[in-house]
Scaffold this motif. Structure first.
Motif, PDB file in Angstrom:
ATOM      1  N   ASP A  41     -31.463  -9.654 -25.916  1.00 50.76           N
ATOM      2  CA  ASP A  41     -30.551 -10.821 -25.904  1.00 50.76           C
ATOM      3  C   ASP A  41     -29.353 -10.566 -26.163  1.00 50.76           C
ATOM      4  N   ALA A  42     -28.908  -9.843 -27.811  1.00 49.88           N
ATOM      5  CA  ALA A  42     -27.383 -11.125 -28.008  1.00 49.88           C
ATOM      6  C   ALA A  42     -26.981  -9.306 -28.764  1.00 49.88           C
ATOM      7  N   VAL A  98     -29.993 -11.880 -32.986  1.00 48.87           N
ATOM      8  CA  VAL A  98     -29.074 -11.884 -33.754  1.00 48.87           C
ATOM      9  C   VAL A  98     -28.858 -11.645 -35.210  1.00 48.87           C
ATOM     10  N   TYR A 113     -24.555 -19.222 -34.009  1.00 44.77           N
ATOM     11  CA  TYR A 113     -25.273 -18.348 -33.488  1.00 44.77           C
ATOM     12  C   TYR A 113     -26.593 -17.895 -33.723  1.00 44.77           C
ATOM     13  N   SER A 114     -25.845 -17.493 -35.198  1.00 46.11           N
ATOM     14  CA  SER A 114     -27.482 -17.596 -35.817  1.00 46.11           C
ATOM     15  C   SER A 114     -28.572 -18.352 -35.897  1.00 46.11           C
ATOM     16  N   SER A 115     -28.607 -19.002 -35.378  1.00 42.48           N
ATOM     17  CA  SER A 115     -29.603 -19.492 -34.812  1.00 42.48           C
ATOM     18  C   SER A 115     -30.841 -19.105 -33.554  1.00 42.48           C
ATOM     19  N   ILE A 116     -30.242 -18.108 -33.138  1.00 38.74           N
ATOM     20  CA  ILE A 116     -30.352 -17.140 -32.300  1.00 38.74           C
ATOM     21  C   ILE A 116     -31.094 -15.839 -32.721  1.00 38.74           C
ATOM     22  N   ALA A 117     -32.475 -16.253 -32.812  1.00 36.49           N
ATOM     23  CA  ALA A 117     -33.536 -14.983 -33.886  1.00 36.49           C
ATOM     24  C   ALA A 117     -32.853 -13.837 -32.875  1.00 36.49           C
TER      25      ALA A 117
END
Length: 609
Positions: free
Chosen positions: A139-140, A109, A103-107
């Motif tokens: 988004d998160a 987040v 999940y942490s690949s999504i900015a």
């Protein structure tokens, strides 16, 4: 409230990049509530005034640095206005601890969402005007703010120190990540805002997050401010008295309580909190974080996960049955959910069947095989009501309705949508099943505002409620839900809120209606959205007479056990540990597990706080 540079009677100045507009409100107007006894002499080396006035956050710090210190004095400034955080995605640090799905690949987040919150102050309490989950559009993350404190430290000069607990809530999911906010303010100045997250109730995603950033503090009138203050004062007064869990052994010395049994088998680093309710007291554990105990433990927000199947699905059905008769449980899904009309698989399936996890529609009857399968994954991922409902209805007919237990969160969702449609038939198109639950069950039971919101489809406050998950608890609110179902028998102040016959069946108080056996188990049953576990001398030699404990259960390690002697044990954790037999043994020392949840004794006279 819209910020304006020039307002008659108001003074506005810019401090750094933080704008403050001050009114003439004074702290003296609210003193006497949450009165502080210190003189402001606080020895502080972490999050000092100088550190909050400039610079960045290098990492997380001790949670106690955000808490009310022993020497705190009453606040000299009073806050009424709006706290706004903007451009939060541009600053801050992040460290993943458990992240198997990357999940942490999504900015988004790795940062706070932007948000704006109206706050009012009563004495030393800092109260968000809106409690519970707030939809941010991020988004998160969505967010929830809890009640915090404001106080004076000599080292802060004329500025007042404020701190608030907050929670990030995963968009379209129930994971909760708990954090802390602090800043300094006065009538015409504010510091930077410091935040960090160092704990969570989330089995699959765990991280630390921290940062320091400018925030806009706009002081001015907040709508219904007096009602908010009065409501919080009433809420605080109505909370179940708390004592540390260790005090239980002192309060009942004759029975040999081992308080280490509460939480035994639960990894400490995975535990959010626990409690044992008996004798009118909520005996509570602390709220561990990776930086020490959470300083606002009573306000820490926890996810319901599947405890909502009971606290929403069961209680809503029992309320409808009390209002309109128990036959509401036998209304057909196909008559109430338009998408189900004409679907052969759903012919003859009732609301009761869906609440019982016995629709007859499934792919595999193996224990929670479907719950971990691809269809359920698609159901959880679906954000729109249309897609979520279609996925929930997609299981094939495999057994006669009402005969076979197969656990589906999607069935709880369908039951709640059907109940919502039924409610609208009786009360009009604007009726909402969760609003009914709050107004007619939870609020009368004393449940506070932090637990009066729920996740809904379309990431919208007006979407379809999830039903089988998506609620939120505090130590006090979950204790009150269990109290209502157990010792109070569904009644508050002599008013019966829940249908007594259906409630007795759900809590294993009707030997003629014990529900369905859970697949693959000889000791577990499920009835009307409530689990039940049989106990006997096989579990503990002291259990010479067999009995059954009804309980709620939630993903990751959440248990709320409602003992037949009127006590309740709850634990929230996230390491897939569901261990609580030792708590049952300790409870049985206090009162026999017979009598159907009769009233527990009055609390001991000393030690309330």
């Amino acid at each position: 409230m819209r910020v304006r540079q020039l307002v008659a009677g108001l003074a506005a100045i810019v401090i750094g990049s933080s704008l403050v507009i001050a009114t003439g409100a004074t702290a003296a107007e609210a003193r006497g509530f949450g009165d502080l006894r210190g003189n402001g002499a606080v020895s502080r080396t972490v999050l000092t005034a100088a550190q909050l006035q400039s610079g960045d956050a290098a990492g997380t710090v001790a949670s106690s640095a955000f808490g009310l210190p022993a020497g705190a004095a009453n606040p000299r400034n009073s806050f009424e206005g709006t706290l706004t955080v903007s451009h939060a995605g541009e600053v801050g640090g992040f460290s993943a601890i458990r992240d198997p799905y990357d999940y942490s690949s999504i900015a988004a987040v790795k940062h706070l969402p932007d948000f704006s919150a109206a706050l009012v102050q009563k004495g030393s309490y800092l109260i968000p005007a809106e409690r519970g989950v707030r939809i941010t559009g991020n988004d998160a993350w969505n967010i929830a703010l809890g009640v915090g404190r404001a106080w004076q430290e000599n080292g802060d000069g004329r500025l007042t120190r404020a701190a608030l607990p907050f929670s990030l809530i995963e968009r379209n999911a129930n994971c909760v990540h708990n954090g802390l906010i602090t800043f300094l303010f006065s009538r015409n100045q504010t510091s930077l805002l410091r935040y960090q997250i160092t704990s969570e109730t989330c089995e699959y995603f765990q991280f630390d997050m921290w940062g320091q950033l400018p925030a806009t503090v706009t002081q001015g009138k907040v709508a219904n401010a007096q009602r908010i203050r009065a409501g919080f004062a009433a809420e605080l007064a109505a909370r179940i008295p708390t004592r540390p869990i260790a005090q239980l052994a002192t309060d009942y010395p004759a029975v040999g309580i081992d308080t280490s049994a509460f939480g035994a088998g639960i990894t400490l680093s995975a535990r959010t909190t626990l409690g044992f309710v008996y004798g009118g007291v909520n005996y509570v554990g602390d709220c561990p974080t990776r930086q020490g105990p959470h300083p606002f433990c009573s306000e820490v927000l926890m996810p319901s996960y599947s405890t909502a199947k009971t606290a929403f699905g069961t209680l809503a059905l029992l309320r409808l049955a009390q209002k309109y008769g128990p036959s509401v449980a036998d209304e057909l899904i196909t008559a109430l959910i338009p998408q189900a009309a004409g679907m052969p698989a759903w012919k003859g399936v009732t609301i009761r069947d869906a609440v019982d996890m016995a629709t007859g529609n499934y792919t595999s009857a193996g224990y929670e095989v479907d719950e971990g399968g691809s269809t359920m994954s698609a159901f959880f991922a679906a954000e729109s009501e249309t897609q979520k409902t279609a996925t929930a209805l997609s299981y094939p007919r495999s057994a006669t309705p009402g005969t076979t237990w197969v656990y589906h969160t999607s069935d709880s969702y369908l039951a709640v949508q059907a109940m919502n449609a039924l409610l609208r038939q009786h009360e009009g198109p604007r009726a909402d099943i969760f609003s009914m639950l709050c107004n007619e069950v939870l609020i009368p039971a004393g449940v506070g505002p932090d637990s009066l919101t729920t996740l809904r489809t379309d990431n919208s406050p007006t979407g379809a409620p999830f039903g089988g998950y998506g609620m939120f608890w505090t130590q006090d609110s979950i204790a009150k839900v269990a109290r209502l179902m157990g010792p109070q028998h569904g009644a508050v102040h002599g008013v019966q809120l829940l249908h007594p016959g259906l409630l007795d069946a759900a809590l294993q108080r009707n030997p003629a209606d014990r529900g369905l056996p859970v697949t693959g188990s000889t000791v577990l049953r499920y009835n009307a959205g409530v689990w039940a576990k049989d106990y006997s001398s096989v579990n503990d030699p002291a259990f010479t007479t067999p009995f059954t404990v009804p309980f709620m259960s939630g993903f990751g390690g959440i248990t709320v056990a409602m003992m037949p002697n009127g006590s309740t044990y709850y634990v929230f954790s996230d390491n897939d540990e569901f261990v609580w037999a030792s708590a049952v043994s300790q409870s049985a020392k206090l009162a026999p597990m017979t009598g159907g949840g009769t009233a527990t004794p009055s609390p001991p006279a000393s030690g309330h706080h």
